[in-house]
Design an enzyme around this catalytic site. Sequence first.
Site, PDB file in Angstrom:
ATOM      1  N   GLN A  97       0.859  -1.169   0.000  1.00 16.68           N
ATOM      2  CA  GLN A  97       0.000   0.000   0.000  1.00 16.68           C
ATOM      3  C   GLN A  97       0.901   1.225   0.000  1.00 16.68           C
ATOM      4  O   GLN A  97       1.974   1.233   0.623  1.00 16.68           O
ATOM      5  CB  GLN A  97      -0.914   0.028   1.229  1.00 16.68           C
ATOM      6  N   SER A  98       0.479   2.297  -0.678  1.00 19.70           N
ATOM      7  CA  SER A  98       1.382   3.430  -0.899  1.00 19.70           C
ATOM      8  C   SER A  98       1.637   4.249   0.361  1.00 19.70           C
ATOM      9  O   SER A  98       2.731   4.792   0.536  1.00 19.70           O
ATOM     10  CB  SER A  98       0.818   4.347  -1.993  1.00 19.70           C
ATOM     11  N   THR A  99       0.652   4.352   1.241  1.00 20.29           N
ATOM     12  CA  THR A  99       0.809   5.185   2.438  1.00 20.29           C
ATOM     13  C   THR A  99       0.250   4.456   3.646  1.00 20.29           C
ATOM     14  O   THR A  99      -0.566   3.530   3.519  1.00 20.29           O
ATOM     15  CB  THR A  99       0.072   6.530   2.279  1.00 20.29           C
TER      16      THR A  99
END
Length: 680
Positions: A20-22
């Site tokens: 997941q990016s963040t």
Amino acid sequence: MTGKVAKNHLQRTAYLYVRQSTLRQVIENTESTRRQYALRDRALELGWREDQVEVIDCDLGESGTADREGFRHLMAEVGLGHAGIVLGLEVSRLARDNIDWHRLLEVCATTNTLILDEDGLYSPQDHNDRLLLGLKGAMSAAELHVLRSRLRGGILSQAQRGALRLPLPAGLVYDSDRNVVLDPDAEVRNSVRLAFSTFERAGSSWGVVRHFEERGLRFPLREGHGYSPGPVQWRPLTATRVRSMLRNPRYAGAFAYGRTRQIGSPNGSRIEKLAAEDWTVLIQDVHPGYIPWEQYQRNVRTLEGNAGTSLKGAAREGAALLQGIALCGVCGRNLIMQYHGHKRRAHVRYACNGGTGQHRTPRCQSMSARHVDRAIGQLLLGLVAPVTLEVALSVQAEMQARDDEVAVLREQAVQRSREAAGLAKRRFMEVDPGNRLVADVLESEWNQCLKALRDAEDERDRLRDQDRILLDESIRKRVLQIATDFPRLWNDPATPNREKKRMIRLLIEDVTLTRHGDRAHAGVRLRGGAARELDVSLQAAGHPAKLPAALVAEIRELLHHHTDAQVANILNQRGRTGSGGQPFNTSMVAHVRFRRGLETQRQMLREKGMLTTAEIAEQLSISHDRVRTLASKGMIRKRGASQTRFLYEPPGQDDAVWKLVNQGRHEPGLANTVQNPMKA
């Protein structure tokens, strides 16, 4: 689909890559994470055992542009041929761009590793599958670009209207209609205003910090992040905080966006601060502020002038009054300050280091700062004499206003403690007396609030009495008295050098100095473009040209047998004085010797053949310490060339020291046993 899975694939490990990016996506977008982990069941359906499926999820919360440890581990396992299949929800989870994606495809094709996503199973060795995977990578990159462009466009659209909500600094808050207003807390507002007004007077961020520290004041900070203000916390003010405030256009009522930009490089990206004219959006007078825009620009220029890379720098306490504005008339570089001697009686010189770089060439020039500063001071007195009364009256009013500002802040701090004590009292009075568990806690809190109130009142009274001492009526009268006689203010020992430098910088842009022997030419460029030319004498008070010839001859004779300090003492004992009637000191004797070309005692002793410690140690083949020991016993005759250095008379071949040294070589330790040189 299962026909692409061969026996050799099932013998290797299945790697499930989850990302997941963040961290916010990890917490809020849980469905995406669940879907990625669900691909584990797809691997089991294709024939892999449960112990053969390895999940790589250490990149959760990591952006695709970061150095992803999990992705590097995946690439290594695929390259070593340990992976039979790579599972990922979609292309954007596996790779950050087409370069990473095609590199992964190339390695998978080389090691015959399968790829599975939410849509199907692919073999990179198959031309059609590889073409389809390449198209998916291109579409994913295009999709990310479109999404990023849409988000960027929406942000810019709001920013261009000044409607974009950004975190606000201390002293500004959003109201119920999402408009930016001044903080409703009067104490917070007054603290912010005091910080800006103090910087106007002090001229440096550290000056603001010292002002707050000396008066026991603290600065507000609202807890929490984002756009909703949290409770106010009062903490000591720091110079970094002051500089951040001064560079923030929000305090001037302006909305700014795009004050920085990210610059990529082979060594990683960096953040670059932009000038105001290069900001993406700048809208003035959008909301109420604490200072006008002109003052904000002036503050930024002052900070840039105070920066370490600036030639001028902030005004310091040093004795050189032209610090930062003195230029070399030979090469044009900024002159540096050289301090010699004790800090309270330091001798200061303006020196140019323009020629002392890598090639170590001689410096351009140097000169004493005392005579130059005296001439500049006389020029300044002539320039400011017509407005001295007005300046002094404004100084008196400023001192009174400064005292009033601090008193208001202290009274507000006491009021805050009084309100907290009142709230604690009401909470205690409303509780059921029979509920002792709650009543005891509330009573303890009430006592703590009362103690804090007493401490705040005592601190207010103590600091108020201290300010009365600093700003009593006698000092105010003294300001008015000195107003009619500005030279007394300038020459007053109580006036700090820092304040004198600020007075100079108000009227003088820079001073170009060029030395010509015993004189210096000073080209003074005033604020506004006017110029003045000064001819400055660099001769000391006891210049040798003003000393009688008989006195110079007496000094020459004394230098044959004494050091500079000894000569000065002898002259004072004989009642001799300099040209101005002052007693002699070491510096005056050294100056006479230098200007007259007289030899020092050391030079004369060296001409007579006397040796240094190193030379006589080499001649006798003994250590330096042994030379000093023999000299202290009188076996080697020494003369004091200075207070700390001696010269030695070379011993003759028949001297006892030679016999002692030669005997000590044959019988080690014998020379050390000799205590009386006469017995040797």
